[in-house]
Design an enzyme around this catalytic site. Structure first.
Site, short mmCIF file in Angstrom:
data_model
loop_
_atom_site.label_atom_id
_atom_site.label_comp_id
_atom_site.label_asym_id
_atom_site.label_seq_id
_atom_site.Cartn_x
_atom_site.Cartn_y
_atom_site.Cartn_z
N GLU A 111 -8.74 2.44 -34.15
CA GLU A 111 -9.15 1.04 -34.03
C GLU A 111 -7.95 0.10 -33.83
O GLU A 111 -8.11 -1.05 -33.42
CB GLU A 111 -9.95 0.60 -35.26
CG GLU A 111 -9.16 0.12 -36.47
CD GLU A 111 -8.53 1.21 -37.31
OE1 GLU A 111 -8.22 0.94 -38.48
OE2 GLU A 111 -8.34 2.35 -36.80
N CYS A 115 -9.49 7.06 -41.24
CA CYS A 115 -8.47 7.28 -42.27
C CYS A 115 -9.12 7.44 -43.65
O CYS A 115 -9.69 8.48 -43.94
CB CYS A 115 -7.42 6.16 -42.23
SG CYS A 115 -5.91 6.56 -43.14
N HIS A 150 -5.80 6.13 -36.78
CA HIS A 150 -6.37 4.79 -36.64
C HIS A 150 -6.64 4.46 -35.18
O HIS A 150 -5.83 3.78 -34.53
CB HIS A 150 -5.42 3.76 -37.27
CG HIS A 150 -5.43 3.75 -38.75
ND1 HIS A 150 -6.35 3.01 -39.49
CD2 HIS A 150 -4.66 4.40 -39.65
CE1 HIS A 150 -6.12 3.20 -40.78
NE2 HIS A 150 -5.11 4.03 -40.91
#
Length: 240
Positions: free
Chosen positions: A181, A90, A179
């Site tokens: 993660e 991001c 994202h």
């Protein structure tokens, strides 16, 4: 010495999530630097990977956040001069673009929550996206986007509103606008961070957190598969 990942953080309550779990499983320690809190960047020589996380800032706000100048210089040194493994997520994706001479601006349309991206949609897919042809659900939260790639970078994915959802610089640097993660447990954990919930409700209205959690729960396996595949490919291609 143990292998170590330098993790650049830009907001309270953030962490490396599923990517951090995978790095630790490979035997890497995570060394966090809170850039937004005045954290001091260490000498880069002792690190094996740089991971730049998301943040509420914009990459062009150097007057408001002077530490951005040093962070971009460190990313440029790491990726362009040292050619060592880098993952930008991001804001970290946008930092990679601007550090190497690309351009970032406000997005035509912000993306927040679960959205679809098209990956590896050309005849010669990059090794980072092997096995990920087609459309996939990912988690998003951004109001800016890469407008112009830096020289030598390659687009790896796009969405209906964001042309550069992922990019590669060689086989050692990966930037993703989404994202990958984030996990369901991590997103549920936002409830403990008032700043996250308030920001989310400003954008999507009351009850936004519960709606996003429900959306992610319904596609959790598909979202996790993108993380698993992209990280596995990155590890092999970069030699991590």
């Amino acid at each position: 010495m143990p292998r170590t990942a330098l993790v650049l953080r830009h907001t309270d309550g953030d962490h490396a999530g599923a990517i951090g779990d995978r790095l630790e499983a490979l035997g890497l320690r995570l060394h966090y630097v809170d850039m937004h809190r005045g954290g001091v960047l260490p000498a880069l020589d002792g690190f094996d990977l740089m991971l730049a996380l998301g943040g509420p800032q914009q990459v062009w706000q150097e007057a408001e956040h002077p530490w951005l100048i040093e962070e971009k210089a460190a990313i440029r040194d790491w990726v362009a001069r040292r050619a060592k493994p880098y993952i930008g997520i991001c804001f970290g994706h946008q930092l990679l673009a601007t550090a190497l001479g690309g351009e970032v601006g406000y997005a035509a349309q912000p993306e927040i929550g679960l959205h679809a991206v098209d990956l590896a949609d050309d005849d010669d897919p990059h090794s980072f996206l092997h096995g990920l042809e087609g459309r996939h659900p990912v988690m998003q939260w951004h109001s800016a986007e890469v407008k112009r790639l830096p020289q030598g970078a390659r687009v790896l994915g796009s969405s209906a509103t964001t042309p550069v959802q992922a990019m590669a610089v060689g086989d050692h640097a990966l930037g993703v606008q989404f994202h990958f993660e984030w996990t369901l447990s991590g997103v549920r954990g936002w409830a403990a961070h008032r700043n996250w919930i308030e920001g989310l409700e400003r954008e999507l209205g009351e009850g936004a957190h519960a709606r996003i959690c429900a959306d992610l729960a319904a596609r959790e396996a598909d979202v996790a598969a993108v993380t698993h595949t992209v990280f596995g490919n990155f590890r092999k291609a970069s030699g991590l």
